[in-house]
Motif scaffolding. Sequence first.
Motif, PDB file in Angstrom:
ATOM      1  N   ARG A  34       0.835  -1.200   0.000  1.00  0.00           N
ATOM      2  CA  ARG A  34       0.000   0.000   0.000  1.00  0.00           C
ATOM      3  C   ARG A  34       0.871   1.253   0.000  1.00  0.00           C
ATOM      4  NH1 ARG A  34      -3.371  -1.696   3.496  1.00  0.00           N
ATOM      5  NH2 ARG A  34      -2.313  -0.895   5.346  1.00  0.00           N
ATOM      6  N   ARG A  35       1.972   1.215   0.747  1.00  0.00           N
ATOM      7  CA  ARG A  35       2.896   2.351   0.767  1.00  0.00           C
ATOM      8  C   ARG A  35       3.540   2.561  -0.608  1.00  0.00           C
ATOM      9  NH1 ARG A  35       4.951   7.206   2.108  1.00  0.00           N
ATOM     10  NH2 ARG A  35       7.177   7.196   2.620  1.00  0.00           N
ATOM     11  N   VAL A  36       3.953   1.484  -1.252  1.00  0.00           N
ATOM     12  CA  VAL A  36       4.542   1.571  -2.587  1.00  0.00           C
ATOM     13  C   VAL A  36       3.537   2.191  -3.563  1.00  0.00           C
ATOM     14  CG1 VAL A  36       5.329   0.161  -4.550  1.00  0.00           C
ATOM     15  CG2 VAL A  36       6.213  -0.288  -2.251  1.00  0.00           C
ATOM     16  N   GLU A  37       2.294   1.783  -3.480  1.00  0.00           N
ATOM     17  CA  GLU A  37       1.258   2.331  -4.355  1.00  0.00           C
ATOM     18  C   GLU A  37       1.080   3.827  -4.114  1.00  0.00           C
ATOM     19  OE1 GLU A  37      -2.812   0.462  -5.509  1.00  0.00           O
ATOM     20  OE2 GLU A  37      -3.139   1.553  -3.624  1.00  0.00           O
ATOM     21  N   ARG A  38       1.030   4.245  -2.867  1.00  0.00           N
ATOM     22  CA  ARG A  38       0.817   5.654  -2.556  1.00  0.00           C
ATOM     23  C   ARG A  38       1.968   6.534  -3.042  1.00  0.00           C
ATOM     24  NH1 ARG A  38      -1.466   4.783   3.635  1.00  0.00           N
ATOM     25  NH2 ARG A  38      -3.621   4.248   3.051  1.00  0.00           N
ATOM     26  N   LEU A  39       3.156   5.971  -3.123  1.00  0.00           N
ATOM     27  CA  LEU A  39       4.306   6.717  -3.618  1.00  0.00           C
ATOM     28  C   LEU A  39       4.294   6.866  -5.135  1.00  0.00           C
ATOM     29  CD1 LEU A  39       7.134   5.288  -1.329  1.00  0.00           C
ATOM     30  CD2 LEU A  39       6.285   7.650  -1.352  1.00  0.00           C
ATOM     31  N   GLY A  40       3.431   6.115  -5.813  1.00  0.00           N
ATOM     32  CA  GLY A  40       3.292   6.286  -7.251  1.00  0.00           C
ATOM     33  C   GLY A  40       4.015   5.272  -8.109  1.00  0.00           C
ATOM     34  N   SER A  42       4.582   1.972 -10.316  1.00  0.00           N
ATOM     35  CA  SER A  42       3.655   1.279 -11.207  1.00  0.00           C
ATOM     36  C   SER A  42       3.431  -0.159 -10.789  1.00  0.00           C
ATOM     37  CB  SER A  42       4.193   1.306 -12.645  1.00  0.00           C
ATOM     38  OG  SER A  42       5.385   0.535 -12.756  1.00  0.00           O
ATOM     39  N   SER A  43       4.445  -0.781 -10.160  1.00  0.00           N
ATOM     40  CA  SER A  43       4.337  -2.219  -9.912  1.00  0.00           C
ATOM     41  C   SER A  43       5.277  -2.640  -8.799  1.00  0.00           C
ATOM     42  CB  SER A  43       4.674  -3.007 -11.196  1.00  0.00           C
ATOM     43  OG  SER A  43       5.936  -2.620 -11.713  1.00  0.00           O
ATOM     44  N   SER A  72      -5.218  -0.855  -4.874  1.00  0.00           N
ATOM     45  CA  SER A  72      -6.265  -0.751  -5.893  1.00  0.00           C
ATOM     46  C   SER A  72      -5.723  -0.478  -7.286  1.00  0.00           C
ATOM     47  CB  SER A  72      -7.250   0.358  -5.512  1.00  0.00           C
ATOM     48  OG  SER A  72      -6.573   1.597  -5.365  1.00  0.00           O
ATOM     49  N   THR A  73      -4.529   0.098  -7.403  1.00  0.00           N
ATOM     50  CA  THR A  73      -3.973   0.415  -8.724  1.00  0.00           C
ATOM     51  C   THR A  73      -2.629  -0.251  -8.981  1.00  0.00           C
ATOM     52  OG1 THR A  73      -2.874   2.424  -7.912  1.00  0.00           O
ATOM     53  CG2 THR A  73      -5.117   2.651  -8.762  1.00  0.00           C
ATOM     54  N   LEU A  74      -1.925  -0.630  -7.944  1.00  0.00           N
ATOM     55  CA  LEU A  74      -0.579  -1.193  -8.076  1.00  0.00           C
ATOM     56  C   LEU A  74      -0.613  -2.520  -8.822  1.00  0.00           C
ATOM     57  CD1 LEU A  74       2.423  -0.734  -7.057  1.00  0.00           C
ATOM     58  CD2 LEU A  74       1.826  -2.309  -5.191  1.00  0.00           C
ATOM     59  N   ARG A  75       0.219  -2.653  -9.857  1.00  0.00           N
ATOM     60  CA  ARG A  75       0.373  -3.938 -10.521  1.00  0.00           C
ATOM     61  C   ARG A  75       1.313  -4.798  -9.697  1.00  0.00           C
ATOM     62  NH1 ARG A  75       2.258  -0.910 -14.876  1.00  0.00           N
ATOM     63  NH2 ARG A  75       3.821  -2.516 -15.298  1.00  0.00           N
ATOM     64  N   LEU A  76       0.980  -6.082  -9.605  1.00  0.00           N
ATOM     65  CA  LEU A  76       1.754  -7.009  -8.786  1.00  0.00           C
ATOM     66  C   LEU A  76       2.243  -8.148  -9.671  1.00  0.00           C
ATOM     67  CD1 LEU A  76      -0.761  -6.850  -5.870  1.00  0.00           C
ATOM     68  CD2 LEU A  76       1.638  -6.211  -5.637  1.00  0.00           C
ATOM     69  N   GLY A  77       3.543  -8.451  -9.572  1.00  0.00           N
ATOM     70  CA  GLY A  77       4.112  -9.408 -10.499  1.00  0.00           C
ATOM     71  C   GLY A  77       5.106 -10.354  -9.868  1.00  0.00           C
ATOM     72  N   THR A  78       5.397 -11.418 -10.592  1.00  0.00           N
ATOM     73  CA  THR A  78       6.411 -12.380 -10.192  1.00  0.00           C
ATOM     74  C   THR A  78       7.645 -12.187 -11.063  1.00  0.00           C
ATOM     75  OG1 THR A  78       5.475 -14.045 -11.705  1.00  0.00           O
ATOM     76  CG2 THR A  78       4.740 -14.083  -9.426  1.00  0.00           C
ATOM     77  N   ARG A  99      -6.087 -13.437 -10.698  1.00  0.00           N
ATOM     78  CA  ARG A  99      -6.609 -12.423 -11.605  1.00  0.00           C
ATOM     79  C   ARG A  99      -7.972 -11.916 -11.137  1.00  0.00           C
ATOM     80  NH1 ARG A  99     -10.356 -12.151 -15.132  1.00  0.00           N
ATOM     81  NH2 ARG A  99     -10.857 -14.356 -14.834  1.00  0.00           N
ATOM     82  N   ARG A 100      -8.775 -12.797 -10.544  1.00  0.00           N
ATOM     83  CA  ARG A 100     -10.084 -12.363 -10.069  1.00  0.00           C
ATOM     84  C   ARG A 100      -9.954 -11.331  -8.960  1.00  0.00           C
ATOM     85  NH1 ARG A 100     -12.935 -18.362  -9.819  1.00  0.00           N
ATOM     86  NH2 ARG A 100     -12.552 -18.892 -12.017  1.00  0.00           N
ATOM     87  N   LEU A 101      -8.883 -11.422  -8.168  1.00  0.00           N
ATOM     88  CA  LEU A 101      -8.632 -10.424  -7.133  1.00  0.00           C
ATOM     89  C   LEU A 101      -8.017  -9.154  -7.709  1.00  0.00           C
ATOM     90  CD1 LEU A 101      -7.108 -12.620  -4.271  1.00  0.00           C
ATOM     91  CD2 LEU A 101      -9.269 -11.385  -4.178  1.00  0.00           C
ATOM     92  N   LEU A 102      -7.132  -9.327  -8.687  1.00  0.00           N
ATOM     93  CA  LEU A 102      -6.326  -8.221  -9.193  1.00  0.00           C
ATOM     94  C   LEU A 102      -6.902  -7.550 -10.426  1.00  0.00           C
ATOM     95  CD1 LEU A 102      -2.877  -9.942  -8.738  1.00  0.00           C
ATOM     96  CD2 LEU A 102      -3.403  -7.688  -7.836  1.00  0.00           C
ATOM     97  N   GLY A 103      -7.826  -8.201 -11.114  1.00  0.00           N
ATOM     98  CA  GLY A 103      -8.272  -7.664 -12.394  1.00  0.00           C
ATOM     99  C   GLY A 103      -7.125  -7.688 -13.391  1.00  0.00           C
ATOM    100  N   ASP A 104      -6.863  -6.549 -14.021  1.00  0.00           N
ATOM    101  CA  ASP A 104      -5.787  -6.505 -15.006  1.00  0.00           C
ATOM    102  C   ASP A 104      -4.463  -6.058 -14.390  1.00  0.00           C
ATOM    103  OD1 ASP A 104      -6.262  -3.858 -14.501  1.00  0.00           O
ATOM    104  OD2 ASP A 104      -6.558  -3.259 -16.590  1.00  0.00           O
ATOM    105  N   ARG A 105      -4.326  -6.199 -13.070  1.00  0.00           N
ATOM    106  CA  ARG A 105      -3.105  -5.742 -12.401  1.00  0.00           C
ATOM    107  C   ARG A 105      -2.050  -6.832 -12.244  1.00  0.00           C
ATOM    108  NH1 ARG A 105      -3.670  -3.666  -7.013  1.00  0.00           N
ATOM    109  NH2 ARG A 105      -5.660  -4.723  -6.653  1.00  0.00           N
TER     110      ARG A 105
END
Length: 319
Positions: A34-40, A42-43, A72-78, A99-105
């Motif tokens: 959440r902190r990473v997302e708030r800082l802007g 992308s992923s 809510s906006t942060l893309r999460l990846g492996t 994907r159902r939790l993340l949508g297109d993230r």
Amino acid sequence: MAVDIGVGLWTFQSTAHHPRALSAQYREFPALARRVERLGYSSLWLGEHRFWYDAWCPAPLMPIAAAATATSTLRLGTAVSLLPQHDPERLRQVVDASRRLLGDRLELGVGLGHRDAEFDGLGIPRPRRGRRMDAGLDVLAREPRVVPPQRVWVGGLAPAALRRLGRRGLSSLLPQTLDTDALRRAVATIESAAADAGVRRGRLGVLKDVWIDTDGARARDWFLPRLRRHYVEEAGAWWVLKGECHGFGRPRELEKQVDRVVDSAIVGSPDEVAAQLSALGDHGIDQVVARLHFDFVPPEALDGALASLARTVFPEVAR
């Protein structure tokens, strides 16, 4: 050229030099995302390994699912899941649930894996990993709604790996040690394979070890010796060098590899870091995974570096 800047790699390691309670690391991860997302950013990216004392995360899609509920906006990846070590149908089901939790993230990075102990522990012949990789990619390709091709990132540098991802139109996640010439050759191999297959090239990404400080010399003095010690332990344990089961069996080769990693790190003042990240964009890279999270970085130092990179470098290089 502007680039997307993500951060990684979260591994949940508890190393000999810096042991940490695994339960605390996993419990803290959603708030950190959440902190990473708030800082802007992308992923945010997580690695995968198994069967070693440092407890490197063996199932990164599980903490990714937890982080999905906190963002809510942060893309999460492996970066990366070791595809030949998975049953591809089972992995597809887990990816679909994520994907159902993340949508297109969701960004699914996959790689071959290289360490005999991991394949042996799962009863999988390592020499068959290339065929298992192709079979796994075939399963993922059957349902592009689960992960679109450009959201599948293939790690590695071997020509066969680059041609594989190029002809499939997948994205690439290149290793941190590439110099300018090696980067150009890798991109050319990918583009040639895509053109021969008549498909659109995927995105170009690279992992880079990054550290930033208002004083560039201070950044280098603090970070680089610790980075070296970290990679001696990590590379010695995880990287296979010339037939040895681990890098410690070849100390001179291990030292050369660690030299390459340390020399390729992006470390310095905001202007220095921005210039090097911008140069990657000029060579066609559009996704950088900046590795700032290491076992030796205290939480308060990591928080400060993440904030500084976002505040001072993003305006110069980020999309």
